[in-house]
Design a protein around this motif. Structure first.
Motif, PDB file in Angstrom:
ATOM      1  N   ARG A  79       0.847  -1.812  -0.148  1.00  0.00           N
ATOM      2  CA  ARG A  79      -0.033   0.155  -0.078  1.00  0.00           C
ATOM      3  C   ARG A  79       1.027   1.508   0.324  1.00  0.00           C
ATOM      4  O   ARG A  79       0.319   1.917  -0.522  1.00  0.00           O
ATOM      5  CB  ARG A  79      -1.431   0.417   1.152  1.00  0.00           C
ATOM      6  N   ARG A  80       2.435   1.212   0.075  1.00  0.00           N
ATOM      7  CA  ARG A  80       3.169   2.208   0.208  1.00  0.00           C
ATOM      8  C   ARG A  80       3.389   2.830  -1.001  1.00  0.00           C
ATOM      9  O   ARG A  80       3.578   3.702  -1.397  1.00  0.00           O
ATOM     10  CB  ARG A  80       3.872   2.177   1.351  1.00  0.00           C
ATOM     11  N   ARG A  81       3.291   1.236  -1.973  1.00  0.00           N
ATOM     12  CA  ARG A  81       4.255   1.854  -3.001  1.00  0.00           C
ATOM     13  C   ARG A  81       2.811   1.722  -3.667  1.00  0.00           C
ATOM     14  O   ARG A  81       2.980   2.629  -5.034  1.00  0.00           O
ATOM     15  CB  ARG A  81       4.940  -0.328  -3.896  1.00  0.00           C
ATOM     16  N   PRO A  83      -0.593   3.101  -3.242  1.00  0.00           N
ATOM     17  CA  PRO A  83      -1.725   3.325  -2.243  1.00  0.00           C
ATOM     18  C   PRO A  83      -3.257   3.264  -2.768  1.00  0.00           C
ATOM     19  O   PRO A  83      -4.039   3.067  -2.007  1.00  0.00           O
ATOM     20  CB  PRO A  83      -1.671   5.274  -2.683  1.00  0.00           C
TER      21      PRO A  83
END
Length: 232
Positions: A79-81, A83
């Motif tokens: 999810r950081r990569r 979103p």
């Protein structure tokens, strides 16, 4: 460090000065790490299905099957990569990926020995439990073949933990016949166990490990406990 000084620092000598040395050595170390990982676990290749599913699926597959992470562990990183990916999206991708065996890992000797001992203990425990069930089955069959008087005496002696003197007083019969009848019953049970292939060492193993032994006294011997069934 050994790889850097190998062949008289040949890797470092290849730095041409066009890029900064910290950037150059960073790339060198990264590639050395990749080479080491490939040598230890084999080169990782994404599955054809993961490639068709997109970059997120490729990364997810690598983290799950190459790195051995759980779905819960990879969700924050993905999810950081990406979103826009939701938890449901990631779980669906994980479900749609083709199943793959995780890459073998090199572990330390101490960890390997610990795992080996745990596996061995589990196998021994399963064998002991199987042996205990066999012993209980043989004894239950032997008890069913006895008359009600023998079963009552064995039940009082072993399940009730009564002494022969206590049994004699409770049933108002002489002690000597009780000794003989219990002894004959035990000899018969021992013979059945031996015919089944269960020896003295097996019995000691079962008794020493504290396995629960259900001889079925309640189910097989309810009637003999009634007063009108007691031996005269």
């Amino acid at each position: 460090m050994l790889k850097l000084i190998e062949n008289d620092y040949r890797v470092i000598a290849e730095h041409d000065g066009k890029s900064s040395f910290p950037a150059f050595i960073s790339v060198v170390v990264h590639r050395l790490l990749l080479d080491y990982r490939n040598a230890q676990w084999g080169k990782w290749r994404a599955s054809a299905k993961a490639i068709r599913m997109g970059d997120a699926a490729v990364v997810l597959e690598a983290m799950l099957y190459r790195d051995g992470l759980t779905t819960e562990e990879v969700i924050p990183a993905l999810r950081r990569r990406w979103p826009d990916l939701t938890r449901q999206d990631i779980e669906r991708l994980a479900t749609d990926l083709p199943p793959r065996l995780p890459k073998p890992r090199v572990v330390g000797l101490a960890a390997a020995e610990h795992a080996s001992v745990e596996t061995e203990n589990a196998l021994f425990s399963a064998e002991r439990e199987s042996l205990a069930r066999s012993v209980a089955d043989v004894v239950r069959r032997a008890l069913r073949a006895m008359d009600s008087e023998q079963r009552l005496l064995l039940r009082l002696r072993f399940e009730g933990e009564m002494s022969v003197a206590e049994i004699s007083r409770a049933l108002q019969i002489d002690q000597k016949p009780i000794y003989r009848k219990i002894e004959r019953a035990l000899v018969a049970i021992r013979k059945d166990l031996q015919e089944f292939g269960i020896g003295d060492d097996d019995l000691r193993e079962v008794l020493s490990c504290g396995s629960a032994l259900d001889f079925g006294f309640e189910q097989a011997n309810a009637a003999p406990l009634q007063r009108d069934e007691e031996p005269s």
